[in-house]
Design a protein around this motif. Structure first.
Motif, PDB file in Angstrom:
ATOM      1  N   THR A  14      -2.246 161.681  95.814  1.00 24.02           N
ATOM      2  CA  THR A  14      -1.123 161.071  96.727  1.00 24.02           C
ATOM      3  C   THR A  14      -0.178 159.925  95.905  1.00 24.02           C
ATOM      4  O   THR A  14      -1.537 159.137  95.268  1.00 24.02           O
ATOM      5  N   ASN A  15       0.294 159.202  96.537  1.00 19.72           N
ATOM      6  CA  ASN A  15       1.089 157.734  95.717  1.00 19.72           C
ATOM      7  C   ASN A  15       0.223 156.574  96.219  1.00 19.72           C
ATOM      8  O   ASN A  15       0.140 155.946  94.840  1.00 19.72           O
ATOM      9  N   GLY A  16      -1.180 156.352  97.109  1.00 17.98           N
ATOM     10  CA  GLY A  16      -1.697 155.246  96.421  1.00 17.98           C
ATOM     11  C   GLY A  16      -3.445 155.537  95.459  1.00 17.98           C
ATOM     12  O   GLY A  16      -3.253 154.818  94.815  1.00 17.98           O
ATOM     13  N   ASP A  19      -0.476 154.938  92.194  1.00 16.95           N
ATOM     14  CA  ASP A  19      -0.400 154.078  92.482  1.00 16.95           C
ATOM     15  C   ASP A  19      -1.493 153.200  91.185  1.00 16.95           C
ATOM     16  O   ASP A  19      -1.385 152.020  90.589  1.00 16.95           O
ATOM     17  N   ARG A  90      -9.749 151.032  99.546  1.00 17.06           N
ATOM     18  CA  ARG A  90      -8.171 151.052 100.928  1.00 17.06           C
ATOM     19  C   ARG A  90      -8.829 149.983 102.008  1.00 17.06           C
ATOM     20  O   ARG A  90      -7.648 148.989 102.873  1.00 17.06           O
ATOM     21  N   HIS A 123       0.480 150.932 100.502  1.00 18.34           N
ATOM     22  CA  HIS A 123      -0.433 152.592 100.424  1.00 18.34           C
ATOM     23  C   HIS A 123      -1.650 152.838 101.279  1.00 18.34           C
ATOM     24  O   HIS A 123      -2.572 153.402 101.060  1.00 18.34           O
ATOM     25  N   ILE A 126      -3.175 155.574 103.198  1.00 16.95           N
ATOM     26  CA  ILE A 126      -2.954 156.964 103.222  1.00 16.95           C
ATOM     27  C   ILE A 126      -4.184 157.538 102.656  1.00 16.95           C
ATOM     28  O   ILE A 126      -4.915 157.016 101.539  1.00 16.95           O
ATOM     29  N   PHE A 144       4.332 159.577 100.876  1.00 15.86           N
ATOM     30  CA  PHE A 144       3.068 159.308 101.065  1.00 15.86           C
ATOM     31  C   PHE A 144       2.578 160.458  99.501  1.00 15.86           C
ATOM     32  O   PHE A 144       0.945 159.999  99.272  1.00 15.86           O
TER      33      PHE A 144
END
Length: 161
Positions: A14-16, A19, A90, A123, A126, A144
């Protein structure tokens, strides 16, 4: 500079995740994204597909390698000459499980440290599971995941996986 291993199933990345990988690439000499086979989960993507997708997403980061993990994470970390395990947090709900993993890993290999990073706030909510669920019900996951991952999700879901 130290080498860090960022392990996970990345089903899908994912973009999380991206990152955290990008930020880790600025903090460490080398980042190894270790993709676990994880026999306790039923992944949507094969290991080979996950290796390819993570490699695509991280392709612009010259100090990032993507590798499969077999066996114990701490053994993989030692075999790669790494000193650190990176884990993402998260929410507070992630902490208890991550604390247990870090404590076990420290018991198995005291010389390997675990550090935690939190994703950028956009993020933070996610997860791969949530992205797959939204995609399965026809929702737009383009904010996402990387576009290539979004395409792969659509293909897998259309194929009935």
């Amino acid at each position: 500079m130290a080498t860090v291993v960022y392990p996970g199933s990345f089903d899908p990345i994912t973009n999380g995740h991206a990152d955290l990988i990008e930020r880790a690439s600025r903090l460490f000499g080398e980042v190894i994204v270790g993709i676990a086979r994880n026999v306790s989960k039923q992944p949507l993507f094969t290991l080979e597909e996950r290796l390819e997708l993570v490699s695509t997403v991280t392709g612009g980061l010259p100090n990032v390698r993507v590798m499969p993990i077999d066996g114990l994470l701490v053994d993989f970390v030692a075999a790669q000459g790494a000193q650190v395990i990176l884990r993402g947090l998260r929410a507070v709900s992630d902490f208890e499980y991550e604390f247990q993993l870090a404590t076990m890993n420290r018991h198995l290999r005291p010389q390997v440290e675990t550090i935690f990073l939190t994703p950028a706030e956009q993020h933070a909510f996610i997860s791969s599971s949530l992205v797959k669920e939204v995609a399965r019900f026809g929702g737009d996951v383009s904010v996402f995941v990387h576009p290539r991952v979004g395409e792969a999700l659509r293909r897998q879901i259309a194929a009935g996986r």
